[in-house]
Design a protein around this motif. Structure first.
Motif: not given
Lengths: 276, 311
Positions: B272-276
């Protein structure tokens, strides 16, 4: 001497209980689904779940296809390297060890980006493509085991003499590989296959990130939803792992020729990686 | 001459001496040497597309901005508190579980090899270790939950028999030490499998020579056996470390995404691309490659060093 014997007895007993208590406890836990009595209810519930058999057979099929692919790549390559280019053997060997050196999650991350929706070869957008990706991933993970057992098996064969004998009878290259070398390596290949199977049938990371209906993600799901079924599944998985390892040993010992490297495939230190 | 012809008449059959009368002297040998590489093509292509290129892609991505220009920013961002803490947690857990596994495995292996126990004990442990070292991931987590989870058999038994609540006393399976105890289940057998051959390699002559020179038991271990074993022990330790560092399924099945070791963080990033920032994800992967890769490669080097003693 007496003291060292007592000390080692104590160590062995502690180790044995560390190994056996969780197995026994898991088994006992799995029998407690119905209050106040022992029963196999948890097992019945597991087998009654259609997803259990479907995910298990999905994983079994992907693992087997992966083993087939990696055998078809490894056997001719190992043969060719031994016969023609012994100098590149260390390079080939190192490449086959890479899946153990690099964590699996990194490899699958690379697949998702390299073969993702905006790439030249977008394998991960269709269901067929993702299945292919998973099979290829498992084939990659199996490379170290398959290479090691095939290489050990080939060590006991005089492939040069076999090749020359076959050539003098008029066989071409593929006949030699598939009808002379491969049958001689059968035991080695099957032994490597069982080891690979024992680590890939419950594999989680590849299957989960590629979003495939495999056994590993199913196990996680059951672990979140149920109390007693996970224990039953752990017992069944342990039995399956045990069966694979016993079969692997039997085939590893069935090799022709006496100069076999003992326990080569089974206990090669790098020859394992949990399904983590 | 076609490729098929060439494969049918490999140099091994005749070499230059026999191929010369065939009509193309001189030019033939080098051309054949080139064709031999074709046999490696299937393997080379597979390895390139599904092993090397994916890794190269991540590594180059770690040095790029999302727009594709070169940068060190991603690597610098790895030192941010969340990511650094995650690496530190991973390293601590891997160190502790590797230390526990190596020490316990060495003791057990010593007992099996030199403890004077019946031969079948050793056989049983080695066979069991082969199975247990492959029994990891989710089923292992389930087994430990059934054993010493909050309602596990052992937890309940200890409470009923001794009136002692291990959870009340601060133990928690879903914590650092709980994970370390669980990892031990595959680390210990792995250590036994790889260190036993090294202990087998200790020759009785060395011990006899040491004793005839007046060395005590402790001196023999300190000055002969341990120095001979140390590359093996260190190598095994590094292998166990890398093994624990890459472990994901066991942690995930025990703690979900709560316990933020590096593989779990990378898993969440891929999901979920939590690090953006996708490129920060690549940098995270690069860090894993470096730590796990270095310890594994060092292990391989130390193993080949240790094998010298077994000639």
């Amino acid at each position: 001497m007496k003291i060292s014997r007592i000390v080692s007895l104590v160590i062995v007993l502690i180790a044995a209980s560390y190994f056996l208590v969780p197995l026994y406890a898991t088994f006992q836990f799995s029998l407690q689904m119905l209050r106040g009595q022992w029963s196999f209810q948890a097992y019945r519930s597991v087998f009654a779940d259609p997803n259990f058999l479907s995910t298990l057979s999905y994983s079994a099929v992907t693992s087997l296809v992966a083993i087939l692919i990696s055998t078809l790549i490894v056997v001719p390559t190992t043969y060719w390297v031994r016969l023609k280019m012994p100098r590149v053997k260390p390079v080939v060997e190192f490449i086959t060890l890479l899946p153990l050196i690099i964590p699996p999650i990194v490899i699958v991350f690379g697949y998702l980006r390299l073969y993702g929706s905006d790439s030249l070869l977008p394998l991960t957008v269709s269901s067929a493509g993702t299945n292919l990706m998973l099979v290829i991933g498992y084939a990659t993970l199996s490379l170290p085991y398959v290479f090691r057992s095939v290489d050990n098996g080939m060590q006991t064969l005089d492939i040069r003499t076999l090749t020359e004998a076959a050539e003098s009878l008029g066989a071409n290259r593929s006949t030699i590989i598939f009808r002379v070398i491969l049958p001689n390596l059968r035991a080695a290949i099957v032994s490597g296959a069982f080891l690979t199977f024992s680590i890939s049938f419950g594999e989680f990371v590849f299957a989960s990130l590629l979003n495939r209906p495999a056994f590993g993600p199913y196990l996680v799901q059951i672990g979140q939803d149920r109390a007693y079924e996970p224990a039953a599944l752990a017992v069944l998985s342990f039995a399956l792992t045990w069966a694979c390892m016993v079969l692997m040993q039997i085939f590893a010992n069935a090799k022709p020729g006496a100069s076999r490297r003992r326990r080569g495939a089974a206990f090669n230190p790098l020859a394992r990686r949990k399904t983590a | 001459m076609t490729v098929a012809d060439d494969l049918l008449n490999p140099p091994s059959q005749g070499g230059s001496a026999r191929s010369a009368p065939a009509g193309l002297p001189g030019a033939k040998a080098p051309r054949r040497a080139n064709w031999a590489w074709l046999g490696l093509l299937p393997f080379a292509l597979f390895a390139a597309f599904f092993l090397i290129l994916p890794i190269v892609y991540l590594v180059t991505g770690a040095f790029q901005t999302p727009e594709g220009t070169f940068t060190f920013d991603n690597l610098i961002a790895l030192t941010g508190p969340a990511i650094l803490g995650s690496y530190w947690l991973s390293i601590k857990l891997s160190l502790v579980s590797a230390l526990l596994g190596a020490a316990a495995g060495l003791l057990l292996s010593w007992a099996l090899v030199l403890g004077g126990l019946p031969r079948w004990v050793r056989g049983a442990f080695i066979t069991f270790s082969g199975v247990a070292s492959n029994f990891a991931g989710i089923p292992l987590a389930f087994a430990f939950i059934a054993t010493i989870g909050r309602l596990g058999i052992v937890t309940v038994l200890v409470r009923e028999l001794f009136g002692f609540n291990i959870y009340g006393a601060g133990f928690n399976l879903f914590s650092f030490w709980g994970l370390a105890l669980t990892y031990l289940y595959f680390q210990l057998p792995l250590m036994v499998l790889i260190i036993t051959p090294a202990l087998d390699g200790l020759k009785t002559e060395w011990r006899e020579a040491a004793e005839s020179l007046g060395a005590s038991h402790a001196q023999y271990w300190r000055m002969v056996a341990l120095p001979v074993l140390s590359p093996s022990i260190l190598g095994c330790f590094l292998l166990l470390f890398a093994n624990a560092f890459g472990t994901l399924a066991t942690v995930y099945a025990l703690t979900g995404s709560q316990f933020d070791v590096v593989p779990i963080m990378l898993f969440a990033q891929i999901r979920g691309n939590v690090l953006y920032n996708p490129n920060l994800g690549y940098a995270l992967a690069l860090g894993m490659i470096l730590i796990a890769g270095l310890s594994n490669v060092l292990y391989l080097v130390l193993r080949s060093r240790a094998e010298r003693w077994r000639a």
